[in-house]
Design an enzyme around this catalytic site. Structure first.
Site, mmCIF file in Angstrom:
data_model
loop_
_atom_site.group_PDB
_atom_site.id
_atom_site.type_symbol
_atom_site.label_atom_id
_atom_site.label_comp_id
_atom_site.label_asym_id
_atom_site.label_seq_id
_atom_site.Cartn_x
_atom_site.Cartn_y
_atom_site.Cartn_z
ATOM 1 N N LYS A 126 0.682 -1.217 0.119
ATOM 2 C CA LYS A 126 -0.197 0.129 -0.087
ATOM 3 C C LYS A 126 0.827 1.271 -0.209
ATOM 4 O O LYS A 126 0.434 2.463 -0.446
ATOM 5 C CB LYS A 126 -0.806 0.151 1.373
ATOM 6 N N ASP A 127 2.107 1.341 0.140
ATOM 7 C CA ASP A 127 3.131 2.296 0.307
ATOM 8 C C ASP A 127 3.750 2.564 -1.055
ATOM 9 O O ASP A 127 4.399 3.400 -0.998
ATOM 10 C CB ASP A 127 4.199 2.203 1.265
ATOM 11 N N ARG B 260 -7.711 8.939 3.234
ATOM 12 C CA ARG B 260 -8.673 8.063 3.145
ATOM 13 C C ARG B 260 -9.533 7.649 4.265
ATOM 14 O O ARG B 260 -10.825 7.608 4.168
ATOM 15 C CB ARG B 260 -7.935 6.646 2.597
ATOM 16 N N ARG B 261 -8.929 7.455 5.397
ATOM 17 C CA ARG B 261 -9.547 6.936 6.577
ATOM 18 C C ARG B 261 -10.410 8.202 7.117
ATOM 19 O O ARG B 261 -11.476 8.165 7.668
ATOM 20 C CB ARG B 261 -8.787 6.700 7.481
ATOM 21 N N ARG C 128 0.875 10.174 13.254
ATOM 22 C CA ARG C 128 2.004 9.780 12.548
ATOM 23 C C ARG C 128 2.994 8.734 13.516
ATOM 24 O O ARG C 128 2.759 9.061 14.795
ATOM 25 C CB ARG C 128 3.074 11.048 11.772
ATOM 26 N N ARG D 274 1.965 4.844 17.659
ATOM 27 C CA ARG D 274 0.728 5.351 17.619
ATOM 28 C C ARG D 274 -0.320 4.752 18.823
ATOM 29 O O ARG D 274 -0.929 5.498 19.425
ATOM 30 C CB ARG D 274 0.038 5.054 16.286
ATOM 31 N N CYS E 199 -1.475 9.261 -1.784
ATOM 32 C CA CYS E 199 -2.152 9.445 -0.449
ATOM 33 C C CYS E 199 -2.073 11.015 -0.356
ATOM 34 O O CYS E 199 -2.704 11.235 0.598
ATOM 35 C CB CYS E 199 -0.887 9.176 0.427
#
Length: 301
Positions: free
Chosen positions: A80-81, A128-129, A146, A152, A239
């Site tokens: 996904k990155d 997106r989230r 971040r 996190r 992103c």
């Protein structure tokens, strides 16, 4: 034979790289593997969102430079990155079997998004989230978050957030599955294209290395992800734009759900379609065009 693997230094990246190394050693016990942990700009700049500092390619550049200089033979990434267009001279030689692609709602107090009180603070670094949260709960405050998974979770535990959203796959891989209060799943909630999958990048001309790592390639996972990335590519996704996509094998075909959102307003545009397993890119383009026809262009602009 020596194989050198470039990787980010985060605990999750190292877990993924060690997983790839173990799979390769199982195929060839004589293989000697060395890890080359590197710090990327995406890891170092934590006071701004990814969108503000240039997007997901920031997690690849240093690793690709190591490949280019022949300091490493392969690089291991969370798919996904990885930008939908690689820099010239590089290729994705293998996409491994996908882990759970869902997002996870994580909180010490609340069971799910619906249980959050008005004004609750939710942390995420993903537009997106952010867009999907705003669509579901416009009364919730979304703040940037971040850092690596451990960082996190520590910020959540310190009371800086009422809840955070992370990828299920990362939590499972690091042994934090018990922290998941709720899985956020399709069709109501869609993940990032390629979420949950690990991939191996090589120099495009290094045929011997490509052949070696190709043994880890999972064709079924790749078909689904090719559809998701084709949708992202057709929309010009990065992103900096809230785009979500999830392809799934359904009987003998392929089903793709796509979403484009707006983080500030919570407006979402959705589309879905089905197609042939042998034509995932065509399906991705078809659903991307349906999103544009439904008004996604205004959000992308």
């Amino acid at each position: 034979m020596l194989l050198r693997i470039a990787t980010r230094k985060s605990q999750l990246a190292l877990w993924q790289t060690e997983y790839v190394a173990a799979r390769l050693r199982a195929l060839d016990p004589s293989l000697h593997i060395e890890l080359l942990p590197l710090s990327t700009r995406g890891d170092e700049v934590l006071d701004r969102s990814l969108a503000a500092i240039g997007g997901k390619g920031l997690f690849l550049k240093e690793l690709e430079l190591a490949l280019e200089r022949h300091e490493a033979d392969i690089a291991v990434h969370s798919l996904k990155d990885v930008p939908v267009e690689l820099e010239p001279g590089f290729t994705l030689a293998a996409i491994l079997t996908r882990e759970d692609s869902a997002d996870a709602f994580v909180s010490n107090q609340f069971a799910d998004i619906a249980a959050l009180p008005v004004g609750a603070v939710l942390g995420t670094s993903s537009l997106r989230r952010h867009a999907q949260i705003k669509a579901l709960r416009p009364d919730v405050t979304v703040r940037d978050l971040r850092g690596n998974v451990n960082t996190r979770l520590a910020k959540l535990d310190a009371g800086l957030y009422d809840a955070i959203i992370l990828a299920v796959a990362g939590l499972k891989r690091l042994g934090f599955a018990a922290r998941i209060r709720a899985r956020l799943t399709a069709p109501e909630w869609l993940p990032a294209a390629g979420q949950g999958a690990i991939c191996i990048e090589t120099r495009a001309g290094d045929l011997a290395t490509i052949e070696r790592v190709r043994a880890l390639h999972d064709a079924d996972t790749a078909i689904c992800i090719n559809a998701e990335r084709a949708l992202n590519r057709h929309l010009g996704g990065s992103c900096q734009v809230p785009i979500a996509a999830l392809a799934q094998r359904i009987d003998t075909g392929l089903h793709l759900q796509g979403l484009v959102g707006h983080a500030a307003s919570g407006r979402l545009v959705r589309a879905h379609g089905s197609g042939a397993v042998m034509a995932p890119e065509e399906l991705g383009i078809e659903v991307a065009q349906a999103l544009l026809a439904a008004g996604a262009g205004a959000l992308l602009a």
